[in-house]
Structure formats: structure tokens, C-alpha cells
Design an enzyme around this catalytic site. Sequence first.
Site, PDB file in Angstrom:
ATOM      1  N   THR A 283     -35.383  28.427 -17.396  1.00  0.00           N
ATOM      2  CA  THR A 283     -34.004  28.133 -17.761  1.00  0.00           C
ATOM      3  C   THR A 283     -33.086  29.074 -17.000  1.00  0.00           C
ATOM      4  O   THR A 283     -33.373  30.267 -16.881  1.00  0.00           O
ATOM      5  CB  THR A 283     -33.690  28.263 -19.275  1.00  0.00           C
TER       6      THR A 283
ATOM      7  N   ASP B  39     -30.405  29.999 -18.049  1.00  0.00           N
ATOM      8  CA  ASP B  39     -29.744  30.858 -19.045  1.00  0.00           C
ATOM      9  C   ASP B  39     -30.482  32.177 -19.300  1.00  0.00           C
ATOM     10  O   ASP B  39     -29.907  33.128 -19.817  1.00  0.00           O
ATOM     11  CB  ASP B  39     -29.614  30.113 -20.387  1.00  0.00           C
TER      12      ASP B  39
ATOM     13  N   ARG C 293      -5.614  30.164 -11.880  1.00  0.00           N
ATOM     14  CA  ARG C 293      -6.373  28.952 -11.550  1.00  0.00           C
ATOM     15  C   ARG C 293      -7.748  29.047 -12.200  1.00  0.00           C
ATOM     16  O   ARG C 293      -8.222  30.130 -12.517  1.00  0.00           O
ATOM     17  CB  ARG C 293      -6.579  28.836 -10.034  1.00  0.00           C
TER      18      ARG C 293
ATOM     19  N   GLN D  40     -24.820  25.386 -10.476  1.00  0.00           N
ATOM     20  CA  GLN D  40     -25.709  26.509 -10.804  1.00  0.00           C
ATOM     21  C   GLN D  40     -27.146  26.063 -11.031  1.00  0.00           C
ATOM     22  O   GLN D  40     -28.070  26.873 -11.047  1.00  0.00           O
ATOM     23  CB  GLN D  40     -25.219  27.204 -12.082  1.00  0.00           C
TER      24      GLN D  40
HETATM   25  O1  F6P Z   1     -29.785  25.300 -20.855  1.00  0.00           O
HETATM   26  C1  F6P Z   1     -29.395  25.172 -19.560  1.00  0.00           C
HETATM   27  C2  F6P Z   1     -28.002  24.586 -19.461  1.00  0.00           C
HETATM   28  O2  F6P Z   1     -27.667  24.576 -18.093  1.00  0.00           O
HETATM   29  C3  F6P Z   1     -26.947  25.294 -20.302  1.00  0.00           C
HETATM   30  O3  F6P Z   1     -26.483  26.480 -19.717  1.00  0.00           O
HETATM   31  C4  F6P Z   1     -25.899  24.214 -20.418  1.00  0.00           C
HETATM   32  O4  F6P Z   1     -25.101  24.375 -21.571  1.00  0.00           O
HETATM   33  C5  F6P Z   1     -26.720  22.979 -20.529  1.00  0.00           C
HETATM   34  O5  F6P Z   1     -27.954  23.238 -19.897  1.00  0.00           O
HETATM   35  C6  F6P Z   1     -26.033  21.780 -19.901  1.00  0.00           C
HETATM   36  O6  F6P Z   1     -26.794  20.654 -20.125  1.00  0.00           O
HETATM   37  P1  F6P Z   1     -26.479  19.224 -19.490  1.00  0.00           P
HETATM   38  O7  F6P Z   1     -26.966  19.258 -18.078  1.00  0.00           O
HETATM   39  O8  F6P Z   1     -27.259  18.286 -20.305  1.00  0.00           O
HETATM   40  O9  F6P Z   1     -25.013  19.018 -19.560  1.00  0.00           O
END
Ligand code: F6P
Length: 365
Positions: free
Chosen positions: A142, A144, A283, A291
Amino acid sequence: MPTRSRITRIGVLTGGGDCPGLNAVIRGVTKPAQDYGMTVYGIHDGFEGLVEGKASELRNQDVSGILSQGGTILGSSNKGDPFHWPVSKNGEIVIEDRSADVIKNYNAWNLDAIIAIGGDGTMHICNKLSNLGLNMVGVPKTIDNDLDATDVTFGHDSAVFVVSEALDRLHTTASSHHRVIVVEVMGRYAGWIALHGGLAGGADIILIPEIPFSWDKIYDKILKRELMGKRFSLVCVAEGAKPMGGQLVTRGTDKKRTDPLQLGGIGKVVADSIERDTGRETRVTVLGHLQRGGSPTPYDRILSTKFGSFAIDLVADKKFGRMVALKGSEIKNIKIEDAISKQKLVTSDNQAVIAARAIGISFGD
Ligand code: F6P
């Protein structure tokens, strides 16, 4: 489920949101599997493929050349939880348990084990499937970086690289125009991307979910920088950051997902408030899925390859119900059950937070 004396057929899947390094893990699993005499089945679209019976054999040539590719050649889904399967009935979303189909396909494919590559949601599903008797091995991913059981998840370094590069670019334009630029980055409940990306990219203010912020502290920092001759500021805000006593900013809910909240929009809220209350031109840039896309960094390629090859060793040794994890500089394995019990959040005594404060970065607190 009885386990054969020798492991000969395994499945591999990628669950949840994608991230750079997934293909490197698939390659890291598949290549050594040949030496063990195992056949590898790539299950398509995460757990969705396991429920709906979508898989195809992965041979050496299928994984050759994918090390540097972003995404996942298997496809992924964050809506395919077999225990939380959304079905549309009379215009309503109804949740069903489809775990019986998983067991049916596991047996039909004659699998000895499944390697599931994913985040917290994937590990929860792995744990439940282990409890139903399936031989599961987990590989944590992940961007995150919020799984406590491993020091780092692959994908995080690549996301931090994107944030850092974006901040470098925004730095020059913010400085030319004497503006404040707010950059919204991912990070639902943990602020690691904003913290590490902000630190690497020289942000002046970093806002993360773990440290609720005060509007006045943000404005103070911007105005103090001006007094020092710095007529611009960069604010790096995690999507899950919120003001003291405030709420998460969401852009919607999706009942089909295990975590239905879709975050997004805090960057605009912060930018609008700064412009309104300080009168400084502001902005906002939302980095979003940039990302998660593209080629993994060398660090992520190495970690992913190690994770993949250690996962296949675990399978060969019949160490099931385990997840690979980075501890210090070594790859270890831990019980999946223990891996899911704790989210890794940024704490105020984290050395990156201390270093950031020492060089004058504000957390808005
Ligand atoms: O868990 C990884 C993540 O990129 C989070 O940081 C983010 O909130 C979520 O997935 C976004 O998910 P999706 O691609 O379903 O919008």
C-alpha cells in the site's frame, strides 16, 4: 482442506488499490516457483476472480520484463471482498457472502495455496479464508504504508518520489508568483505519504490525519515566512487531514467497498481558507492517482522482489496463514491474524516528525 505432501499448484492475486511494485512481486513469486516444480495460476482482478472463477496460468515468459511496469498484469479490485459481495437487487445494493464460491474454485483449480498481495483489507480477507481452511500467504502492499506489522510496504517509496518531485516543481512556480500552493496527497488515516513526501520535497507546512490542525497556526506560519522575505509557501496535506474539532472531507461514499468513504477535497478547503483569511493568492494541486501509477522506484523493486521470493519459500515450507514483513533490514514472516490487528499511524515522537519540526516545518498545531 487437506494439503498435499508436496505443493504443486498455487494461485496468486493482487487485491485492493494498485501500487507500483505489484508486478515485481508477481515476478518474484513466479520465477522461483518453477524451480520448486510448482504451477502458478494468476487469479484475475483480485478476490473477484477467486469468486467468479477467473484465472490463467502464469509461465516464466508471462512475467519476463514486468519488473519495471506499474499496475498489475493480473488486474485488481477493491470491491471483490467475498464476505462483503455487493449485489444489485431492485435498485438496492445488497451484501452477500460468496466465500462458498471461493472454496469451490480453490478446489476446482486444485490449488495447494494462494499468495495474496494487498493491503489491510486484503489481509483481513486472507485471515477469514485461512479460518475456513484455505492455505493463504500474504504480501503487504500500500502506498499509505499504514500496516503496523511491516516496517515498510512496497509502493510507499514510489508514491513519496512522486510527491517529492511534484513539490520540487511547484516550489519554483510558487516562488516566481509569490503564491501559496497547497498539494493534496493520498493517506486516508495515516499521514506517511504527506510526512515523507513533504519532508523530501521541502514543504513548509505538512498536515496529516494524526495531528489535527489549527487554521491560525497555518496562517501564522505563512505570514512569518513573509516577514523573513519568503513570499511563497508550500503546504502538503494528506487527504485524511482535518482541522481540530472538524470532520474528514469526503467526495462521496461507495457502498460496494469495504471502506465506503471516498476521501478528497481537503486541499481545496485549505487553499480557499488561506486565500480568504490571509488575502494571499493560493492555488491547489491534487496529485491523486499519479501517486499510484507508473514505474516503481529501485527501492520498491528490490523490496517487492524480496517479498515475492520469500512468499514462495513460505508456501514451499507450508508456512500458511503467514504474511511476509520487513523488520529492520530483514524479511520475516508473521501471523496474518497479528498483522491485521494494528494500523501504523504517525506518532509525535517519530523521528521524521522531530526532524521536520527541527527545521521549521509546521504541522499546523
Ligand atoms: O489505500 C490506498 C489509497 O490510495 C488511499 O490512499 C486512497 O484513499 C484510496 O486508496 C483511493 O482509492 P480509489 O482508487 O478507490 O479511489
